[in-house]
Design an enzyme around this catalytic site. Sequence first.
Site, PDB file in Angstrom:
ATOM      1  N   CYS A  43     -20.774  88.106 -34.827  1.00 59.01           N
ATOM      2  CA  CYS A  43     -19.664  87.268 -35.296  1.00 59.01           C
ATOM      3  C   CYS A  43     -19.194  86.299 -34.225  1.00 59.01           C
ATOM      4  CB  CYS A  43     -18.504  88.144 -35.763  1.00 59.01           C
ATOM      5  SG  CYS A  43     -17.068  87.194 -36.315  1.00 59.01           S
ATOM      6  N   CYS A  48     -19.901  84.107 -37.454  1.00 56.18           N
ATOM      7  CA  CYS A  48     -18.781  83.491 -38.164  1.00 56.18           C
ATOM      8  C   CYS A  48     -17.897  82.605 -37.290  1.00 56.18           C
ATOM      9  CB  CYS A  48     -17.942  84.563 -38.857  1.00 56.18           C
ATOM     10  SG  CYS A  48     -17.624  86.038 -37.883  1.00 56.18           S
ATOM     11  N   LYS A  51     -19.865  79.332 -36.353  1.00 51.96           N
ATOM     12  CA  LYS A  51     -20.121  78.652 -37.627  1.00 51.96           C
ATOM     13  C   LYS A  51     -18.855  78.011 -38.170  1.00 51.96           C
ATOM     14  CE  LYS A  51     -20.728  81.258 -41.105  1.00 51.96           C
ATOM     15  NZ  LYS A  51     -21.342  82.336 -41.897  1.00 51.96           N
ATOM     16  N   TYR A 178     -23.925  83.399 -48.799  1.00 52.79           N
ATOM     17  CA  TYR A 178     -22.870  82.635 -48.144  1.00 52.79           C
ATOM     18  C   TYR A 178     -23.376  81.888 -46.917  1.00 52.79           C
ATOM     19  CZ  TYR A 178     -22.291  86.267 -44.525  1.00 52.79           C
ATOM     20  OH  TYR A 178     -22.493  87.126 -43.474  1.00 52.79           O
ATOM     21  N   GLU A 182     -23.002  77.888 -46.707  1.00 51.79           N
ATOM     22  CA  GLU A 182     -22.141  77.356 -45.651  1.00 51.79           C
ATOM     23  C   GLU A 182     -22.894  76.348 -44.791  1.00 51.79           C
ATOM     24  OE1 GLU A 182     -18.988  81.044 -45.051  1.00 51.79           O
ATOM     25  OE2 GLU A 182     -20.806  80.995 -43.836  1.00 51.79           O
ATOM     26  N   HIS A 437       6.834  74.001 -53.868  1.00 49.77           N
ATOM     27  CA  HIS A 437       6.350  72.701 -54.326  1.00 49.77           C
ATOM     28  C   HIS A 437       6.598  71.619 -53.286  1.00 49.77           C
ATOM     29  CE1 HIS A 437       5.376  69.637 -57.315  1.00 49.77           C
ATOM     30  NE2 HIS A 437       6.474  68.981 -56.941  1.00 49.77           N
ATOM     31  N   GLU A 442       0.994  76.890 -55.196  1.00 51.50           N
ATOM     32  CA  GLU A 442       1.960  77.128 -56.278  1.00 51.50           C
ATOM     33  C   GLU A 442       1.264  77.357 -57.615  1.00 51.50           C
ATOM     34  OE1 GLU A 442       4.423  73.768 -57.706  1.00 51.50           O
ATOM     35  OE2 GLU A 442       3.212  72.481 -56.406  1.00 51.50           O
TER      36      GLU A 442
END
Length: 448
Positions: A43, A48, A51, A178, A182, A437, A442
Site C-alpha cells: 500500500c 494505494c 497510486k 479496481y 484506476e 446545501h 445532500e
Amino acid sequence: MADFEFDLFVIGAGSGGTRASRVSAAHGARVAVAEEYRVGGTCVIRGCVPKKLLVYGAHFAEDLKDARRFGWDVPDCHFDWTVLRDNVLADVDRLNGLYTQTLDNNGVEIFLEHATVTGPHEVTLASGRKITAKYILVASGAHPHVPDFPGSDLGITSNEVFHLNALPKRILIAGGGYIANEFAGIFNELGSHVTLVNRTDVILRGYDHSIRDRLLQISITKGIDFRFHTDFKKIEQLESGGFRVELTKHEPFEVDCVLFATGRVPNTRGLGLAEVGVELDDKGAVKVDADNRSSVDSIYAVGDVTNRVQLTPVAIREGQAFADTVFGNKPHQVDYSCIPSAVFSHPPMAGVGMTESEAKNKLGSVAVYMSDFRAMKNVLADRHERALYKMICDGTTGKVVGLHMIGPDAPEILQAAAIAVKAGLTKDAFDQTVALHPTMSEELVLMK
C-alpha cells in the site's frame, strides 16, 4: 517465553505486519520483523498511496480545462511525467522512513532480508541465521498475477508502473478490477491512449451494476477503448520499441506498454509454510480461523496473504486484533460486515453494504432509491458527466442495507455515510436529516 529469542516474529512489514508488530511491542512483547523489500508494504510503497498521488496529478488535466469556465486565463499546459513520478517516489521514501521509525521507536528489531519458516517456532533468515519465537505471524501480502502466454514477460505490473521512464503514448491495460480501471483513468487523463481488455464484459465485479455501468459509459465517453470477451494470444517486441499485441476476436494492434492488472496472488511461495504443516488453500493463501490462527497453533497470518479481504484497513484491523488478543489480554475479532470500499477512477466510485442484486437474493423485498444528477461544478464547467447515488433498503423495515455512488469526491462522502449503514439506520433517519446545501452529499437525504 524466555526459551525463545522473541515472543513474536513477523514476516512482512506492510500495513498488517507493522500494526501487529507495533501494538504487540507496546503490550510488552519482544518483537522482530523481517521485510525483504521495503518497510511499508504494498500500500505505502507500490500500491494505494502512490497510486492515489497519481490520481491527484491526473485530475489536474480536467481541472485546468474547467478553470477557464470559472474565469481563469489558463494557457495550454505541458505535462511532465518525470516530475510527477519523481515527486511521488520521494514521498514513498518519506513514508518508508516513517514506518521504519515507528518500528524502531517501539523497540521492534528489523531484519531487511527474506525469512523462511523452518519450524513451528523457528524462522531462518537469508543470511543463514536461525531465530526462535513463541509466535510467528505471516503478513507477507500478495503480488500481481501475470497470465501465462507467449510474450507475457514483456508486460509490467502495478509494481513497475510507478517507475516508468516516460509516459506511454499507447498503453494496454489487462483486467477489469479496481487496479485496471484506476490506472486506465490515470493514463487517459495524462494523455495516453488507453485500451482496456478483459476476458468478460463485466468490470468491477462485486460492485453494484448501476454504478459500474455508469463508470463504463463515462470512461467510453472520455476516450478509453474497451475490448471485451477476449484473451491474449501473444505479445511481440517491435524494432521501434513498441509491442504488437494479438488478442482473440480482435485484429492485432500496437502499443508502447502492456500493464497487467489481473488480480493478486498471496505471497506464500518460498516461505516454508506447507513444510511445517500450515494449511494453504488452492490459491496459496494461508487458511486461518476468526482469531487469525493457522492450522499450526503457534503460527498466525493477517492481511492479503490470507486472501480474505484484500484491503489495507482490513489488514490493519487484523493486525490490531491479533496483537490485542495474543499479547494485550483484550481478545476481539474483526467484523467483516459493511466494509466500505472505493475505486479511485475518473470519476471515483464507492460503496458499502449489499448491492441491489445481493439484497434481492438475501432479503427478497427491497426498496431502491436513486439520485441521478450533474454536480454543480460540472454544470458551470459545461461538463456533461453525471453522478449517481443509490440507496438499497430492506423493503419491510426500511433499514439501509447498501449505499453506492459514483461522482466527484464519492469516497470522501461515503466514509461518513458508511457509519450510518453500519449503525443500521433507516431511510427515515436519512429523510429526517436536514440537507447541507449546496453540496453533492445532500442528495443522500433527498432521495425519493
